[in-house]
Design an enzyme around this catalytic site. Sequence first.
Site, PDB file in Angstrom:
ATOM      1  N   ARG A 293       0.747  -0.920   0.292  1.00 13.80           N
ATOM      2  CA  ARG A 293      -0.198   0.209   0.097  1.00 13.80           C
ATOM      3  C   ARG A 293       0.721   1.382  -0.064  1.00 13.80           C
ATOM      4  NH1 ARG A 293      -5.173  -2.194   3.912  1.00 13.80           N
ATOM      5  NH2 ARG A 293      -6.299  -2.942   2.661  1.00 13.80           N
ATOM      6  N   TYR A 431      -6.545  -0.928  -7.194  1.00 13.42           N
ATOM      7  CA  TYR A 431      -5.598  -2.023  -7.153  1.00 13.42           C
ATOM      8  C   TYR A 431      -5.396  -1.424  -5.672  1.00 13.42           C
ATOM      9  CZ  TYR A 431      -0.975  -1.219  -9.084  1.00 13.42           C
ATOM     10  OH  TYR A 431       0.275  -0.662  -9.640  1.00 13.42           O
ATOM     11  N   GLU A 432      -4.685  -3.387  -4.212  1.00 15.34           N
ATOM     12  CA  GLU A 432      -4.098  -3.165  -2.867  1.00 15.34           C
ATOM     13  C   GLU A 432      -4.753  -2.370  -1.991  1.00 15.34           C
ATOM     14  OE1 GLU A 432      -2.070  -5.110  -2.526  1.00 15.34           O
ATOM     15  OE2 GLU A 432      -1.203  -4.903  -4.635  1.00 15.34           O
ATOM     16  N   GLY A 433      -6.124  -2.333  -2.349  1.00 21.08           N
ATOM     17  CA  GLY A 433      -7.557  -1.703  -1.963  1.00 21.08           C
ATOM     18  C   GLY A 433      -8.054  -0.414  -2.092  1.00 21.08           C
TER      19      GLY A 433
END
Length: 589
Positions: A293, A431-433
Amino acid sequence: MSYVHPYRDAEFVLRHLVDFDALCATAGLDEVNADLAVAILEEAAKLGSEVLAPLNRVGDQEGARMDAQGVEETPGFKEAYGQFAESGWLSLSAAEEVGGQNLPNALNTAVNEIWHSANMAFALCPMLSQGAMESIAHHADETLQALYLPRLATGEWTGTMNLTEPDAGSDLAAIKCKAIPDGDHYRISGQKIFITWGDHRMTENIVHLVLARLPDAPPGVKGISLFIVPKVLVEENGDLGAPNQVRCLSLEHKLGIHGSPTCVMEFDAAIGYLVGEPNKGLAYMFTMMNHARQAVGLQGLSISERAYQGALQYAQERLQGTRRDGSRVAIIEYPDVRRMLMTMKSATEAMRALAMVASAEVDRFRYASDPAEKASHFARLELFTPIVKGWLTEMSQELTSLGIQVYGGMGYVEETGAAQHYRDARILTIYEGTTGIQALDFIGRKTLSNNGEALQLLLDEMQSTAEALRSSGYPDASLVAALDQSLEHGVKARAWILEQAASDRDLAGSASFNFLMLFGYLCGGWLMAREALQARALSEAGEGDPSFLEAKMTTARFYCEHLLPRTQSYLAAVLAGSDSIMALTVDQF
């Protein structure tokens, strides 16, 4: 358009915000200092500009392909990766016992900016390897660490993370991938989607970290375990054995980052090895996800910097309009073009400051010996992570779009490269949250769950900077006033959320995005103000490059005058609550 690393700004942040020399002294790294860091950045910039950047457009045009043997990466990527790995760039922050160089994470972050600016699609591969190393180093047993970490650190092998499934996106509780015990290992079966660099031919092996369920696992996220599933099986002595039952079924056709293969992966009773304890896989994977993140936030900075460099060069060269004496005018002379360039320049500098200050908290947590100090740095790291991921990537949408606007019609033409930056950046808020997930994390786990204590400590530190500005007699009153006003907005937003959240079940979700963005801009303004203070002190002492220092103070003033006031509108949106957001019935949409 060539890429040039802005090493002077990175050096300024390392020396004057991170206090890199003091950080290294605390860590006992006697031979590491800011001078060494600058030398490393200069070497990395050579590889980035001379090898990786020329392949950026190749990756966009040709991309990764798939044939009967699996995925074939973009032409030139394998050779570039060979140079990258041979130069030891993957081992910068890895531990010495696995062949790493044990350098601070803050320096690793500064170096990683180069890779992502030069060629983001390529840089995703080593980014995931670094995340895999983090997770294995923290949670796997010594046997697995000894087998996999040294080869990941040298770049001999690469790593991936396998979370998402067709029916389980952000809702990881819905994961169906199975792990069946089989002697000293497990048989992993299931399908994963959106797996970045899930297959390629740049290395002999790929180390997949896979989330799966054991037969007796409890339901939900508490029943997820983490497994190492290599593409090629590894013998006890470290030699490669037979191929594992792991394959890429297809590649996604994407808006951007075409050079990065996004794979649908199938695990057909593949051999895997449990990482840590059963049913704790999600917590283990979050070690990798939190690394990722912050790394994705850094990508937002990196692609924005690349877009800015292209726009600046074009604005300096593009002639449009004629003076009375008949000479042509470069468009950089026009105020509105200046506005766009200054927005890009000031925002990227604020983003760089936040990314590197946040990454230094990883080091401070790692090196602290006092438990209370360690807990304090961990809380600050936890607080910064969703802001870095959310705010930096959202800003990249605006800045890469501005890059196209500076080019005008030529920005909409693919040959200039401006459109690629815009397309590549679009994935970063997803992506990645997603930004929404980061915002919920920030308002929920990082604010409401601790009654806003960590956030108050950050606001107190910001207040100290504002007081230092006033006591120093800083000459730009507009900068001081803007920081004071935005600080008030942050204080009001925190207090209101803490007061109202308990009585309004929809408030946190409704206000979370605006709450996150408010603090993103506020963090940027705070750090730009700190930079302005340092630049003024150096200038008055007759130290440093006068032109750079003058530009730094002007850029900080522009940020505080033109971008920091956005906190007011975000505060207004926070205070509006959830009423109008939730008012319509589903049928009324």
